[in-house]
Motif scaffolding. Structure first.
Motif, PDB file in Angstrom:
ATOM      1  N   TYR A  95      42.840  13.626   6.184  1.00 41.17           N
ATOM      2  CA  TYR A  95      42.665  14.036   7.402  1.00 41.17           C
ATOM      3  C   TYR A  95      41.136  14.276   7.962  1.00 41.17           C
ATOM      4  CZ  TYR A  95      47.453  15.493   6.543  1.00 41.17           C
ATOM      5  OH  TYR A  95      48.856  15.643   6.001  1.00 41.17           O
ATOM      6  N   ALA A  96      40.208  14.315   7.197  1.00 36.32           N
ATOM      7  CA  ALA A  96      39.015  14.474   7.565  1.00 36.32           C
ATOM      8  C   ALA A  96      38.388  13.238   8.260  1.00 36.32           C
ATOM      9  CB  ALA A  96      37.962  14.456   6.178  1.00 36.32           C
ATOM     10  N   ARG A  97      39.031  12.053   7.957  1.00 32.26           N
ATOM     11  CA  ARG A  97      38.719  10.849   8.658  1.00 32.26           C
ATOM     12  C   ARG A  97      39.240  10.622   9.988  1.00 32.26           C
ATOM     13  NH1 ARG A  97      41.996   8.707   4.297  1.00 32.26           N
ATOM     14  NH2 ARG A  97      39.975   8.388   3.255  1.00 32.26           N
ATOM     15  N   LEU A  98      39.936  11.717  10.391  1.00 30.97           N
ATOM     16  CA  LEU A  98      40.657  11.701  11.646  1.00 30.97           C
ATOM     17  C   LEU A  98      39.807  12.521  12.604  1.00 30.97           C
ATOM     18  CD1 LEU A  98      44.391  11.799  10.547  1.00 30.97           C
ATOM     19  CD2 LEU A  98      43.088   9.887  11.303  1.00 30.97           C
ATOM     20  N   VAL A  99      38.888  13.277  12.046  1.00 34.03           N
ATOM     21  CA  VAL A  99      38.285  14.355  12.646  1.00 34.03           C
ATOM     22  C   VAL A  99      37.040  13.582  13.721  1.00 34.03           C
ATOM     23  CG1 VAL A  99      36.528  16.210  12.627  1.00 34.03           C
ATOM     24  CG2 VAL A  99      38.461  16.264  11.217  1.00 34.03           C
ATOM     25  N   THR A 100      37.236  14.068  15.063  1.00 34.56           N
ATOM     26  CA  THR A 100      36.117  13.450  15.904  1.00 34.56           C
ATOM     27  C   THR A 100      35.300  14.737  16.454  1.00 34.56           C
ATOM     28  OG1 THR A 100      37.473  13.950  17.862  1.00 34.56           O
ATOM     29  CG2 THR A 100      37.848  11.788  16.586  1.00 34.56           C
ATOM     30  N   PHE A 101      34.430  14.438  17.029  1.00 42.28           N
ATOM     31  CA  PHE A 101      33.667  15.486  17.697  1.00 42.28           C
ATOM     32  C   PHE A 101      34.432  16.549  18.751  1.00 42.28           C
ATOM     33  CE2 PHE A 101      30.571  16.933  21.170  1.00 42.28           C
ATOM     34  CZ  PHE A 101      29.476  17.390  20.501  1.00 42.28           C
ATOM     35  N   ASP A 102      35.525  16.189  19.118  1.00 43.41           N
ATOM     36  CA  ASP A 102      36.431  17.105  19.672  1.00 43.41           C
ATOM     37  C   ASP A 102      36.873  18.267  18.753  1.00 43.41           C
ATOM     38  OD1 ASP A 102      36.519  15.420  21.992  1.00 43.41           O
ATOM     39  OD2 ASP A 102      38.525  14.422  21.416  1.00 43.41           O
ATOM     40  N   ALA A 103      36.619  18.272  17.630  1.00 46.42           N
ATOM     41  CA  ALA A 103      37.300  19.138  16.722  1.00 46.42           C
ATOM     42  C   ALA A 103      35.885  20.306  16.432  1.00 46.42           C
ATOM     43  CB  ALA A 103      37.398  18.912  15.296  1.00 46.42           C
ATOM     44  N   MET A 104      34.729  20.026  17.260  1.00 46.07           N
ATOM     45  CA  MET A 104      33.400  20.962  16.964  1.00 46.07           C
ATOM     46  C   MET A 104      33.762  22.353  17.623  1.00 46.07           C
ATOM     47  SD  MET A 104      31.895  19.237  15.048  1.00 46.07           S
ATOM     48  CE  MET A 104      30.448  20.428  14.886  1.00 46.07           C
ATOM     49  N   ALA A 134      30.704  10.378  17.638  1.00 43.42           N
ATOM     50  CA  ALA A 134      29.902  10.812  18.918  1.00 43.42           C
ATOM     51  C   ALA A 134      28.396  11.078  18.290  1.00 43.42           C
ATOM     52  CB  ALA A 134      30.487  11.760  19.841  1.00 43.42           C
ATOM     53  N   PRO A 135      27.825  10.254  17.846  1.00 50.34           N
ATOM     54  CA  PRO A 135      26.269  10.482  17.216  1.00 50.34           C
ATOM     55  C   PRO A 135      25.584  11.217  18.090  1.00 50.34           C
ATOM     56  CG  PRO A 135      27.147   8.221  16.670  1.00 50.34           C
ATOM     57  CD  PRO A 135      27.977   8.733  17.792  1.00 50.34           C
ATOM     58  N   ALA A 136      25.272  10.874  19.215  1.00 54.22           N
ATOM     59  CA  ALA A 136      24.293  11.479  19.978  1.00 54.22           C
ATOM     60  C   ALA A 136      24.511  12.874  20.389  1.00 54.22           C
ATOM     61  CB  ALA A 136      24.023  10.543  21.415  1.00 54.22           C
ATOM     62  N   GLU A 137      25.823  12.996  20.639  1.00 54.58           N
ATOM     63  CA  GLU A 137      26.215  14.476  21.100  1.00 54.58           C
ATOM     64  C   GLU A 137      26.216  15.282  19.652  1.00 54.58           C
ATOM     65  OE1 GLU A 137      27.845  11.528  21.741  1.00 54.58           O
ATOM     66  OE2 GLU A 137      28.374  11.582  23.857  1.00 54.58           O
ATOM     67  N   SER A 138      26.772  14.826  18.770  1.00 59.24           N
ATOM     68  CA  SER A 138      26.716  15.507  17.437  1.00 59.24           C
ATOM     69  C   SER A 138      25.317  16.107  17.050  1.00 59.24           C
ATOM     70  CB  SER A 138      27.394  14.789  16.266  1.00 59.24           C
ATOM     71  OG  SER A 138      27.445  15.475  15.152  1.00 59.24           O
ATOM     72  N   ASP A 139      24.513  15.123  17.272  1.00 60.96           N
ATOM     73  CA  ASP A 139      23.001  15.342  16.830  1.00 60.96           C
ATOM     74  C   ASP A 139      22.514  16.450  17.679  1.00 60.96           C
ATOM     75  OD1 ASP A 139      23.152  13.433  14.811  1.00 60.96           O
ATOM     76  OD2 ASP A 139      21.994  11.999  15.532  1.00 60.96           O
ATOM     77  N   ALA A 140      22.630  16.419  19.254  1.00 59.55           N
ATOM     78  CA  ALA A 140      22.185  16.970  20.047  1.00 59.55           C
ATOM     79  C   ALA A 140      22.800  18.727  19.757  1.00 59.55           C
ATOM     80  CB  ALA A 140      22.748  16.668  21.358  1.00 59.55           C
ATOM     81  N   LEU A 141      24.051  18.558  19.389  1.00 59.64           N
ATOM     82  CA  LEU A 141      24.639  19.907  19.002  1.00 59.64           C
ATOM     83  C   LEU A 141      24.019  20.421  17.628  1.00 59.64           C
ATOM     84  CD1 LEU A 141      27.053  21.879  19.692  1.00 59.64           C
ATOM     85  CD2 LEU A 141      28.634  20.450  18.066  1.00 59.64           C
TER      86      LEU A 141
END
Length: 230
Positions: A95-104, A134-141
Motif C-alpha cells: 500500500y505504501a507504494r500507492l501513496v502520493t503527495f495527496d496523502a500529506m 511530487a518531488p518539488a512539492e514534497s521537498d518544499a513541504l
C-alpha cells in the motif's frame, strides 16, 4: 465504498486473539502512556493488519479508499494498538507504494495527533513514496515543516529521508536540520543525530565534515548520535 467500519470490526476481532493484559502493562510503561493497550506484539499486530487488509482492500485499492480506512480507523481507535494499526496499514509495502503527495494532509494530521515517537516515526516510512509522486512539492513541504511550531512536525521533516541511502538529497537534509540545530527538545536533537547517523553509513566523511562545521551549535545528543558508529 471503502470498507471502513468492517475493517475496524475485523481488526478488533483479530486483535482479541493476541491480547495479553500483562504484556500491555509493560508496553504502556515503555511508551510512557496511559492510553489503553491490548498487549499485542508488533509481529501479531502486523499479521492481523496484513490479513484483514488483504481480505477487505485487496492488493491494489484506490488511494482514496486506503486513506479513508486509515483515517476512520485512527479516528475511532479505542487503543494505542488500533492507532498503530492505522499507520501500519498505510505503511504496508503493497500500500505504501500507492501513496502520493495527496496523502500529506492526512499524514500531518496523524503526526500532530499522534505526538509520540512510535507513531510519528512509523509514518516516515511512506514519505519516499509521497515524495516520488511530487518531488518539488514534497521537498518544499518538508522545508516548511522543518520550521513548524510543532516539534513533532519538525522531527518528521528531519527524518523524512531515513533509509534512502545514496538517493538522499543532502541539500534537503541540511535545510531541515539547520533551523533545528540548537533546539534542546530531546526528540528534535535525537532526530538530527539519527538522520546524520543513517547517512553516515553511505557517506561518513560528509557527516564528519558537517558535524565539525556545526558542532558549536549542535546539541551534544545530536553530535553523539551522528558520530556513534564513526
Amino acid at each position: 465504498m471503502a470498507p471502513t467500519e468492517s475493517f475496524l470490526t475485523e481488526l478488533r476481532a483479530g486483535f482479541q486473539r493476541f491480547a495479553d493484559p500483562e504484556r500491555a502493562k509493560g508496553q504502556q510503561a515503555y511508551l510512557k502512556t496511559l492510553e489503553p493497550m491490548l498487549g499485542i506484539t508488533n509481529g501479531d499486530l502486523r499479521s492481523v493488519v496484513n490479513a484483514v487488509s488483504l481480505e477487505l482492500l485487496g492488493r491494489r485499492p484506490g488511494l482514496a479508499d486506503l486513506l479513508a480506512v486509515t483515517e476512520y480507523t485512527w479516528a475511532h481507535a479505542q487503543s494505542r494498538d488500533e492507532r498503530s494499526a492505522a499507520i501500519f496499514l498505510l505503511a504496508l509495502p503493497r500500500y505504501a507504494r500507492l501513496v502520493t503527495f495527496d496523502a500529506m494532509p492526512l499524514i500531518r494530521q496523524l503526526v500532530v495527533e499522534g505526538a509520540w515517537w512510535d507513531l510519528v516515526d512509523a509514518l516516515v516510512k511512506v514519505q519516499p513514496y509521497a515524495r516520488a509522486s511530487a518531488p518539488a512539492e514534497s521537498d518544499a513541504l518538508m522545508r516548511a515543516w522543518a520550521v513548524d511550531e510543532n516539534f513533532w512536525i519538525r522531527r518528521y521533516a528531519i527524518i523524512s529521508q531515513l533509509g534512502t541511502k545514496s538517493d538522499l538529497d543532502k541539500d534537503l537534509l541540511v535545510d531541515c536540520i539547520l533551523p533545528n540545530l540548537a533546539d534542546r527538545e530531546f526528540f528534535v536533537a535525537k532526530a538530527i543525530g539519527w538522520a546524520l547517523r543513517d547517512h553516515a553509513r553511505h557517506d561518513p566523511e560528509w557527516v564528519r565534515a558537517f558535524v565539525a562545521l556545526h558542532e558549536r551549535r549542535m546539541q551534544p545528543l545530536s553530535r553523539r548520535e551522528a558520530l556513534k558508529h564513526l
